[in-house]
Design a protein around this motif. Structure first.
Motif, PDB file in Angstrom:
ATOM      1  N   GLN A   1       0.883  -1.320  -0.011  1.00  0.00           N
ATOM      2  CA  GLN A   1      -0.129  -0.101  -0.102  1.00  0.00           C
ATOM      3  C   GLN A   1       0.796   1.390   0.074  1.00  0.00           C
ATOM      4  OE1 GLN A   1      -3.234  -0.095  -0.364  1.00  0.00           O
ATOM      5  NE2 GLN A   1      -3.703  -2.314   0.543  1.00  0.00           N
ATOM      6  N   PHE A   2       1.887   1.120   0.406  1.00  0.00           N
ATOM      7  CA  PHE A   2       3.007   2.482   0.593  1.00  0.00           C
ATOM      8  C   PHE A   2       2.317   3.534   1.453  1.00  0.00           C
ATOM      9  CE2 PHE A   2       5.210   0.127  -2.895  1.00  0.00           C
ATOM     10  CZ  PHE A   2       6.587   0.454  -2.413  1.00  0.00           C
ATOM     11  N   THR A   3       1.809   3.334   2.421  1.00  0.00           N
ATOM     12  CA  THR A   3       0.970   4.050   3.447  1.00  0.00           C
ATOM     13  C   THR A   3       1.809   5.207   4.003  1.00  0.00           C
ATOM     14  OG1 THR A   3      -0.110   1.979   4.256  1.00  0.00           O
ATOM     15  CG2 THR A   3      -0.890   4.063   5.310  1.00  0.00           C
ATOM     16  N   GLN A   4       2.922   5.084   4.297  1.00  0.00           N
ATOM     17  CA  GLN A   4       3.845   6.038   4.782  1.00  0.00           C
ATOM     18  C   GLN A   4       4.053   7.172   3.785  1.00  0.00           C
ATOM     19  OE1 GLN A   4       4.404   6.484   7.796  1.00  0.00           O
ATOM     20  NE2 GLN A   4       3.504   4.505   8.233  1.00  0.00           N
ATOM     21  N   LEU A   5       4.457   6.795   2.503  1.00  0.00           N
ATOM     22  CA  LEU A   5       4.532   7.478   1.246  1.00  0.00           C
ATOM     23  C   LEU A   5       3.156   8.422   1.057  1.00  0.00           C
ATOM     24  CD1 LEU A   5       6.208   8.238  -1.179  1.00  0.00           C
ATOM     25  CD2 LEU A   5       5.092   6.464  -2.371  1.00  0.00           C
ATOM     26  N   ARG A   6       2.203   7.755   0.846  1.00  0.00           N
ATOM     27  CA  ARG A   6       0.967   8.471   0.521  1.00  0.00           C
ATOM     28  C   ARG A   6       0.451   9.424   1.795  1.00  0.00           C
ATOM     29  NH1 ARG A   6      -2.284   3.542   0.110  1.00  0.00           N
ATOM     30  NH2 ARG A   6      -4.021   4.623  -0.632  1.00  0.00           N
ATOM     31  N   LYS A   7       0.930   8.943   3.028  1.00  0.00           N
ATOM     32  CA  LYS A   7       0.600   9.825   4.107  1.00  0.00           C
ATOM     33  C   LYS A   7       1.589  11.217   3.886  1.00  0.00           C
ATOM     34  CE  LYS A   7       1.238   9.697   9.049  1.00  0.00           C
ATOM     35  NZ  LYS A   7       1.801   9.032  10.205  1.00  0.00           N
ATOM     36  N   MET A   8       2.765  10.847   3.455  1.00  0.00           N
ATOM     37  CA  MET A   8       3.317  12.251   3.366  1.00  0.00           C
ATOM     38  C   MET A   8       2.854  12.975   2.069  1.00  0.00           C
ATOM     39  SD  MET A   8       7.481  12.512   2.454  1.00  0.00           S
ATOM     40  CE  MET A   8       8.112  12.007   3.990  1.00  0.00           C
ATOM     41  N   LEU A   9       2.351  12.362   1.109  1.00  0.00           N
ATOM     42  CA  LEU A   9       1.883  13.178  -0.035  1.00  0.00           C
ATOM     43  C   LEU A   9       0.905  13.993   0.590  1.00  0.00           C
ATOM     44  CD1 LEU A   9       0.901  11.290  -3.457  1.00  0.00           C
ATOM     45  CD2 LEU A   9      -0.685  13.091  -2.143  1.00  0.00           C
ATOM     46  N   TYR A  10      -0.100  13.702   1.405  1.00  0.00           N
ATOM     47  CA  TYR A  10      -1.322  14.718   2.003  1.00  0.00           C
ATOM     48  C   TYR A  10      -0.746  15.329   3.258  1.00  0.00           C
ATOM     49  CZ  TYR A  10      -4.060  12.088  -1.379  1.00  0.00           C
ATOM     50  OH  TYR A  10      -4.753  11.520  -2.404  1.00  0.00           O
ATOM     51  N   SER A  11      -0.178  14.894   3.851  1.00  0.00           N
ATOM     52  CA  SER A  11       0.359  15.625   5.357  1.00  0.00           C
ATOM     53  C   SER A  11       1.598  16.439   5.064  1.00  0.00           C
ATOM     54  CB  SER A  11       0.874  14.733   6.448  1.00  0.00           C
ATOM     55  OG  SER A  11       1.736  13.930   6.042  1.00  0.00           O
TER      56      SER A  11
ATOM     57  N   PRO B   1       3.083  17.549   1.579  1.00  0.00           N
ATOM     58  CA  PRO B   1       3.392  17.652   0.055  1.00  0.00           C
ATOM     59  C   PRO B   1       4.642  18.505  -0.213  1.00  0.00           C
ATOM     60  CG  PRO B   1       1.251  18.829   0.575  1.00  0.00           C
ATOM     61  CD  PRO B   1       1.587  18.311   1.977  1.00  0.00           C
ATOM     62  N   GLU B   2       4.893  19.365   0.473  1.00  0.00           N
ATOM     63  CA  GLU B   2       5.985  20.292   0.093  1.00  0.00           C
ATOM     64  C   GLU B   2       7.439  19.342   0.113  1.00  0.00           C
ATOM     65  OE1 GLU B   2       4.535  21.091   2.998  1.00  0.00           O
ATOM     66  OE2 GLU B   2       3.068  22.110   1.839  1.00  0.00           O
ATOM     67  N   LEU B   3       7.362  18.765   1.526  1.00  0.00           N
ATOM     68  CA  LEU B   3       8.459  17.868   1.709  1.00  0.00           C
ATOM     69  C   LEU B   3       8.635  16.812   0.687  1.00  0.00           C
ATOM     70  CD1 LEU B   3      10.765  16.767   3.684  1.00  0.00           C
ATOM     71  CD2 LEU B   3       8.746  15.694   4.909  1.00  0.00           C
ATOM     72  N   LEU B   4       7.668  16.178   0.185  1.00  0.00           N
ATOM     73  CA  LEU B   4       7.830  15.134  -0.801  1.00  0.00           C
ATOM     74  C   LEU B   4       8.253  15.855  -2.095  1.00  0.00           C
ATOM     75  CD1 LEU B   4       7.167  12.268  -1.494  1.00  0.00           C
ATOM     76  CD2 LEU B   4       5.067  12.597  -1.767  1.00  0.00           C
ATOM     77  N   HIS B   5       7.805  17.008  -2.520  1.00  0.00           N
ATOM     78  CA  HIS B   5       8.109  17.612  -3.660  1.00  0.00           C
ATOM     79  C   HIS B   5       9.614  17.979  -3.668  1.00  0.00           C
ATOM     80  CE1 HIS B   5       4.687  17.755  -6.180  1.00  0.00           C
ATOM     81  NE2 HIS B   5       3.864  18.377  -5.208  1.00  0.00           N
ATOM     82  N   LYS B   6      10.048  18.364  -2.329  1.00  0.00           N
ATOM     83  CA  LYS B   6      11.514  18.607  -2.334  1.00  0.00           C
ATOM     84  C   LYS B   6      12.431  17.392  -2.686  1.00  0.00           C
ATOM     85  CE  LYS B   6      15.542  20.062   0.283  1.00  0.00           C
ATOM     86  NZ  LYS B   6      16.356  20.125  -0.643  1.00  0.00           N
ATOM     87  N   LEU B   7      11.894  16.182  -2.081  1.00  0.00           N
ATOM     88  CA  LEU B   7      12.708  14.859  -2.374  1.00  0.00           C
ATOM     89  C   LEU B   7      12.562  14.698  -3.771  1.00  0.00           C
ATOM     90  CD1 LEU B   7      13.820  12.298  -1.414  1.00  0.00           C
ATOM     91  CD2 LEU B   7      11.513  11.545  -0.590  1.00  0.00           C
ATOM     92  N   LEU B   8      11.250  14.695  -4.282  1.00  0.00           N
ATOM     93  CA  LEU B   8      11.049  14.444  -5.903  1.00  0.00           C
ATOM     94  C   LEU B   8      11.904  15.319  -6.711  1.00  0.00           C
ATOM     95  CD1 LEU B   8       7.198  13.837  -5.634  1.00  0.00           C
ATOM     96  CD2 LEU B   8       8.841  11.952  -5.803  1.00  0.00           C
TER      97      LEU B   8
END
Ligand code: 1CP
Length: 346
Positions: free
Chosen positions: A159-169, A171-178
């Protein structure tokens, strides 16, 4: 060089349907298992250019294939950015300290990563030299989203729940990583091309986990940025994007600068063709589980895919995902022979 594969990607006429197999070098082959047994650790094998070259060539010696893929893994990049990675047998890849905070992401080494990846470029040049002019060599990377999936989750997951949690909680952090990953990936593919890769492929294995409304922002746009930059640096090197589970998003994929689009088996290839036309090469899309079937059922499935694509030059036969480790090499031969039989265009 046998150029069928590159010709299909670039829309040149082909005399027969080209094919290669995702994970064609791997555990289903006894000769791979023999080479692999010489290394206690998978990454240790990836660091050994001669071993990478040896296993990349094994499937070419066994089957009539139109491309070779560099033997390596997508998780080389997170490791080079400073994450501790282990491949645990039976469990797959494990990162001891998954990313959770901004400090974790800021600690990653974006600048210095490429310098730690020379072992991959050595594997590319060693393999390229050994293949001589038999077939083209495919370089590859994971997509930013798919690499982030392992880096945030710490391991593979349903499910990649941690990843999808980061996407919603966050998002700027995930965008920096991407976006940091995209910077490294551009140079990573650039160096693979300079080392001899004739085409490149971006594996977006977990792109299909995204909501449709998030696919562009969190995966496709980054792949597009990478593709556009590579096209500037190497206009003639074909780029294939493969979002597993992305069959319903072909309307978005055709807005990119890629040459080839990989599809899994969840969409009928005739329907996929309707969506992309002959402006893009399609790659796929036999269900890897079809290779558990009888010889006749494999032949029938191959025939159906290949004949549906017969009117189009831009088609590369492949499985819809990697070959499973317990598939019999004989069944793979049945598939390859069937592609040759039904894919002749004369
Ligand atoms: O001990 C072993 O032999 C390890 C098995 C193995 C192999 C053969 C791993 C670990 N990686 C590889 C090689 C590999 N990985 C190749 C080159 C081989 C070829 O294609 O001929 C490639 C292209 C990959 C790419 C890769 N690694 C992807 C993207 C493609 C895909 O299959 O979706 C992914 C998601 C990985 C991660 C990974 N590496 C290895 C495993 C077991 C996994 C999957 C983990 C999971 O299920 O989440």
């Amino acid at each position: 060089m046998r150029t069928l594969f590159l010709d299909a990607l670039q829309g040149k006429p082909v005399t027969q349907t080209p094919l290669w197999i995702m994970r064609q070098a791997g555990r289903y082959l006894p000769e791979y298992r023999e080479t692999r047994a010489k290394f206690s650790d998978f990454m240790q094998m990836c660091r050994h250019a001669q071993a990478c070259c040896e296993v990349a060539l094994q499937p070419l010696d066994r089957y009539d294939l139109d491309a070779s893929i560099v033997f390596s893994d997508i998780l080389t990049i997170p490791e080079a950015m400073g994450m501790d990675l282990k491949f645990v047998s039976g469990k797959g890849p494990i990162f001891s300290a998954p990313l959770t905070t901004l400090a974790d992401v800021e600690r990653l080494d974006t600048q210095g990563a490429i310098d730690k990846l020379h072992y991959v470029f050595n594997a590319v040049s060693t393999t390229k030299k050994a293949i001589k002019d038999r077939v083209p060599l495919i370089g590859f990377t994971g997509s930013p989203w798919t690499l982030a999936a392992y880096m945030v989750e710490g391991q593979g997951s349903k499910q990649f729940t941690q990843l999808r949690k980061m996407l919603y909680s966050a998002p700027e952090l995930l965008h920096k990583l991407l976006s940091d990953l995209s910077i490294v990936i551009i140079d990573y593919l650039d160096e693979q091309i300079k080392a001899g890769a004739d085409a490149v492929m971006i594996f977006d294995t977990w792109g299909g986990m995204l909501a449709e409304s998030n696919y562009a922002a969190f995966s496709l746009n980054y792949m597009q940025t990478i593709t556009t930059e590579l096209k500037k640096r190497h206009p003639h090197v074909p780029v294939t994007l493969f979002t597993k589970g992305g069959g319903l998003w072909l309307d978005q994929l055709i807005k990119t600068d890629c040459d080839g689009i990989g599809i899994d088996w969840s969409i009928d290839i005739a329907r996929a063709r309707q969506a992309v036309g002959n402006k893009f090469a399609l790659q796929g899309n036999l269900d890897p589980a079809a290779l558990y079937g009888s010889d006749q059922s494999i032949i029938d499935s191959v025939k159906s895919i290949v004949t549906s694509q017969a009117p189009y030059s831009r088609f590369v036969f492949n499985l819809g995902h990697g070959v499973y480790p317990d598939i019999s090499p004989d069944k793979v031969k049945v598939m390859v022979d069937a592609v040759r039989e039904f894919g002749a265009k004369d």
